[in-house]
Scaffold this motif. Structure first.
Motif, PDB file in Angstrom:
ATOM      1  N   THR A  67       0.735  -1.099  -0.099  1.00  0.00           N
ATOM      2  CA  THR A  67       0.077   0.024  -0.120  1.00  0.00           C
ATOM      3  C   THR A  67       0.851   1.147  -0.136  1.00  0.00           C
ATOM      4  O   THR A  67       0.619   2.125  -0.550  1.00  0.00           O
ATOM      5  CB  THR A  67      -0.843   0.350   1.022  1.00  0.00           C
ATOM      6  N   SER A  68       1.951   1.265   0.843  1.00  0.00           N
ATOM      7  CA  SER A  68       2.906   2.668   0.937  1.00  0.00           C
ATOM      8  C   SER A  68       3.496   2.658  -0.403  1.00  0.00           C
ATOM      9  O   SER A  68       3.511   3.848  -1.071  1.00  0.00           O
ATOM     10  CB  SER A  68       3.867   2.301   2.091  1.00  0.00           C
ATOM     11  N   ILE A  70       2.680   1.751  -3.460  1.00  0.00           N
ATOM     12  CA  ILE A  70       1.828   2.255  -4.675  1.00  0.00           C
ATOM     13  C   ILE A  70       1.252   3.561  -4.245  1.00  0.00           C
ATOM     14  O   ILE A  70       1.268   4.409  -5.421  1.00  0.00           O
ATOM     15  CB  ILE A  70       0.793   1.002  -4.715  1.00  0.00           C
ATOM     16  N   SER A  71       1.013   3.834  -3.161  1.00  0.00           N
ATOM     17  CA  SER A  71       0.484   5.052  -2.973  1.00  0.00           C
ATOM     18  C   SER A  71       1.304   6.249  -2.932  1.00  0.00           C
ATOM     19  O   SER A  71       1.045   7.464  -3.260  1.00  0.00           O
ATOM     20  CB  SER A  71      -0.333   5.163  -1.440  1.00  0.00           C
ATOM     21  N   GLY A  72       2.524   5.967  -2.989  1.00  0.00           N
ATOM     22  CA  GLY A  72       3.651   6.917  -3.144  1.00  0.00           C
ATOM     23  C   GLY A  72       3.974   7.221  -4.665  1.00  0.00           C
ATOM     24  O   GLY A  72       5.064   8.076  -4.749  1.00  0.00           O
ATOM     25  N   SER A  74       4.253   8.946  -8.094  1.00  0.00           N
ATOM     26  CA  SER A  74       3.689  10.444  -8.472  1.00  0.00           C
ATOM     27  C   SER A  74       2.778  10.186  -9.320  1.00  0.00           C
ATOM     28  O   SER A  74       2.322   8.930  -9.995  1.00  0.00           O
ATOM     29  CB  SER A  74       5.149  10.869  -9.461  1.00  0.00           C
ATOM     30  N   GLU A  75       2.212  11.376  -9.579  1.00  0.00           N
ATOM     31  CA  GLU A  75       0.985  11.706 -10.361  1.00  0.00           C
ATOM     32  C   GLU A  75       1.050  10.825 -11.938  1.00  0.00           C
ATOM     33  O   GLU A  75       0.379  10.266 -12.408  1.00  0.00           O
ATOM     34  CB  GLU A  75       0.612  12.970 -10.566  1.00  0.00           C
ATOM     35  N   LYS A  78       0.426   7.316 -11.873  1.00  0.00           N
ATOM     36  CA  LYS A  78      -0.740   6.543 -11.107  1.00  0.00           C
ATOM     37  C   LYS A  78      -1.926   5.844 -12.178  1.00  0.00           C
ATOM     38  O   LYS A  78      -2.674   5.178 -11.781  1.00  0.00           O
ATOM     39  CB  LYS A  78      -1.450   7.820 -10.449  1.00  0.00           C
ATOM     40  N   ALA A 121      -5.176  -2.387  -4.226  1.00  0.00           N
ATOM     41  CA  ALA A 121      -4.221  -0.970  -4.507  1.00  0.00           C
ATOM     42  C   ALA A 121      -4.371  -0.394  -5.760  1.00  0.00           C
ATOM     43  O   ALA A 121      -4.509   1.038  -5.782  1.00  0.00           O
ATOM     44  CB  ALA A 121      -3.127  -1.161  -4.044  1.00  0.00           C
ATOM     45  N   LEU A 122      -4.650  -1.154  -6.752  1.00  0.00           N
ATOM     46  CA  LEU A 122      -4.493  -0.524  -7.987  1.00  0.00           C
ATOM     47  C   LEU A 122      -6.064  -0.513  -8.806  1.00  0.00           C
ATOM     48  O   LEU A 122      -6.326   0.437  -9.507  1.00  0.00           O
ATOM     49  CB  LEU A 122      -3.761  -1.446  -9.096  1.00  0.00           C
ATOM     50  N   GLY A 125      -8.317   2.665  -8.942  1.00  0.00           N
ATOM     51  CA  GLY A 125      -8.039   3.679  -9.987  1.00  0.00           C
ATOM     52  C   GLY A 125      -8.627   3.120 -11.265  1.00  0.00           C
ATOM     53  O   GLY A 125      -9.062   4.010 -12.147  1.00  0.00           O
TER      54      GLY A 125
END
Length: 252
Positions: A67-68, A70-72, A74-75, A78, A121-122, A125
């Motif tokens: 989680t950490s 993938i959430s990190g 950059s735009e 994503k 996590a994905l 989106g």
């Protein structure tokens, strides 16, 4: 408009590495994931010109790490178009009555829970964008069972079930979901299964021509480049010498 983005787990070797390179050759920017950072760094040197590359170091078994990491992102990274859930392992080859509990935990944690953690996590989106594709790398062991395969087979049956369930749940969002189920592929798989014992691992691929990692990567690329209305839902792929999990024609 930039290249599509592919997210590949288990990209440090074998099928995952082959998928990352093959997708890059076909114009995908690559997010490669694995536990061995040096290999992920070296993979960048093999990437073709014109594609962007980044990597994430995490163990799929650790949901906090997953989680950490993938959430990190950059735009610019994503909006992931393609997830290749490749990370997986076999540990041990023992009958159920003498199986090792740590081996069982490793297979269930990596093959099943790891796939779930990354997907969780994905997928949000993808559902928000109402587009995307997920390719889960399973195994012939997810379609049948063989002696001493017990928990490994169970974990790959779970991958098959999750793939089919994902296809139902994500159907309203136009997200493609596919399972690829290889037979014998010459990778580090057997060396890991036999815990580094090359003497036990090497005969697995002797006396016939096994599949290579690139054979699976070719299928991934083919599936990823079909028209929007086409999804390869389920593919079992074997070397010609292999009839099923237990029958292999060898010239020994």
């Amino acid at each position: 408009m930039g290249n599509k983005i592919a997210f590949v787990t288990g990209a440090t070797s074998g099928i995952g590495k082959a998928c990352a390179l093959a997708l890059a050759e076909n114009g995908y920017d690559i997010i490669a994931c694995g536990r061995r950072e040096e290999r992920l760094q070296n993979l960048q040197e093999e990437m073709p010109a014109g594609v962007k590359y980044t990597y994430l170091v995490f163990d799929v078994r650790d949901k906090i790490e997953v989680t950490s990491a993938i959430s990190g992102l950059s735009e610019e990274w994503k909006d992931i178009d393609l997830l290749v859930n490749n990370a997986g392992n076999a540990h041990g080859l023992e009958p159920i009555q003498t199986g090792d509990l740590d081996d069982w935990d490793a297979m269930i944690d990596i093959n099943v829970k790891g796939l779930l953690y990354v997907s969780k996590a994905l997928i949000p989106g993808m559902t928000e964008r109402r587009s995307g594709q997920i390719i889960n790398i399973g195994s012939i062991a997810g379609k049948e069972v063989y002696p001493n395969g017990n928990v490994y087979c169970a974990s790959k049956h779970a991958v098959d079930a999750l793939t089919r369930s994902m296809r139902i749940d994500l159907n309203p969002y136009g997200i493609k979901v596919m399972g690829i189920h290889p037979g014998l592929v010459e990778t580090e798989f057997s060396l890991v299964r036999f815990k580094g014992n090359a003497e036990k691992a090497s005969p697995v691929y002797k006396g016939y021509e096994p599949l290579q990692a690139l054979d699976i990567a070719d299928i991934v690329v083919f599936a990823a480049t079909r028209p929007a209305h086409v999804v390869l839902a389920d593919v079992v792929v074997l070397p010609t010498a292999q009839a099923n999990s237990t029958i292999v024609m060898k010239d020994l």
